[in-house]
Design an enzyme around this catalytic site. Structure first.
Site, mmCIF file in Angstrom:
data_model
loop_
_atom_site.group_PDB
_atom_site.id
_atom_site.type_symbol
_atom_site.label_atom_id
_atom_site.label_comp_id
_atom_site.label_asym_id
_atom_site.label_seq_id
_atom_site.Cartn_x
_atom_site.Cartn_y
_atom_site.Cartn_z
ATOM 1 N N SER A 142 0.838 -1.202 0.000
ATOM 2 C CA SER A 142 0.000 0.000 0.000
ATOM 3 C C SER A 142 0.869 1.246 0.000
ATOM 4 O O SER A 142 2.010 1.230 0.482
ATOM 5 C CB SER A 142 -0.899 0.009 1.247
ATOM 6 O OG SER A 142 -1.605 1.227 1.365
ATOM 7 N N TYR A 156 -1.747 -1.428 10.211
ATOM 8 C CA TYR A 156 -1.894 -1.611 8.765
ATOM 9 C C TYR A 156 -0.682 -1.082 7.998
ATOM 10 O O TYR A 156 -0.054 -1.810 7.215
ATOM 11 C CB TYR A 156 -3.173 -0.929 8.277
ATOM 12 C CG TYR A 156 -3.454 -1.168 6.824
ATOM 13 C CD1 TYR A 156 -4.003 -2.381 6.398
ATOM 14 C CD2 TYR A 156 -3.162 -0.198 5.860
ATOM 15 C CE1 TYR A 156 -4.253 -2.615 5.062
ATOM 16 C CE2 TYR A 156 -3.409 -0.425 4.520
ATOM 17 C CZ TYR A 156 -3.956 -1.632 4.124
ATOM 18 O OH TYR A 156 -4.192 -1.867 2.784
#
Length: 268
Positions: A142, A156
């Protein structure tokens, strides 16, 4: 390319980027192994891939939060004599709220899915790729792994940063053996991700130019791994954000992260 139809294993294939990977690879002549928790969705997707592209699509339901799942998955592949040419580690999700707001088991499960499972699957499938002299590993990371951490969804970005560094090292170790490894780093992508985390209303306020659809992310990712890129950030906007984050002093970058994260992170 192998002489046979390439076989691609996609985790988190039931929706979003995972399903888009399955469709794009099938359109390019690949057979598929579809892995996710939701068996009904996998079987529906497998039927679509067979009908539209003539692909052979194997369905293996698995919950990668179970530490035994990667080994069982590898054993099932061996039992069915399925040699994986492409591994797409896509399964993942975010845990909304601050770190102390969730029980430890919730965090442990997320780390298992985001970090341990993709790492173990790569470890189990890489030897076959090296032996055959061909392989592709795509670790869906990401943009969050490139920019300063934010309050909320605490693990995350850290997990995605791990995948980026892991992919770089693995790419260097295998680049002369016909195996390409790439950390694919999308930003905001139209998918079920934000519905699962309960942040759809928050992120829906972000401007449309910050979003990509899953199909565009996947096309960029496949082209990047074939070029031998170890890390690829999708979209010009996301690449600009990454560049600015690297140039900004740490204190400024963290201040901006704190300000902007309130727009798309759940903090309770």
């Amino acid at each position: 390319m192998p002489a046979h139809r390439p076989l691609s294993l996609v985790t988190g294939a039931s929706a979003g980027i995972g399903a888009a990977f399955a469709r794009e690879l099938a359109a390019r002549g690949h057979d598929l192994v579809l892995v996710a928790r939701r068996a009904e969705r996998l079987h529906a997707l497998a039927g679509e891939l067979r009908e539209r592209y003539g692909a052979c699509a194997h369905v293996i339901p698995a919950d990668l939060a179970d530490p035994a799942s990667p080994r069982r998955l590898a054993d099932e592949l061996q039992a069915q004599r399925l040699a994986v040419d492409w591994l797409v580690n896509n399964a993942g999700y975010g845990v909304p709220g601050t770190f102390e707001a969730s029980q430890w088991q919730v965090h442990a499960d997320s780390l298992q899915v985001l970090v341990t499972a993709p790492t173990e699957l790569a470890w189990r499938l890489l030897p076959g790729m090296r032996e055959r002299g061909y392989g592709r590993i795509v670790n869906v990371a990401s943009l969050a792994g490139h920019v300063p951490g934010s309050a909320g969804h605490t693990l995350y970005a850290a997990s995605k940063a791990f995948l980026i560094k892991f992919s770089q090292s693995l790419a260097l170790e295998n680049r002369d053996l016909g195996v390409h490894v790439c950390a694919l780093c999308p930003g905001f992508t139209w998918s079920e991700f934000h519905d699962v985390t309960g942040t759809r209303e928050l992120v829906g306020k972000l401007p449309r130019f910050m979003w990509q659809d899953a199909e565009a992310v996947v096309r960029e990712g496949i082209e990047a791994v074939e070029r031998g890129e170890a890390v690829h950030v999708t979209g010009r906007v996301n690449r600009a954000i990454k560049a600015l984050a690297k140039l900004a002093p740490d204190r400024l970058a963290l201040w901006l992260s704190a300000r902007e994260s309130k727009r798309y992170r759940q903090l309770d």
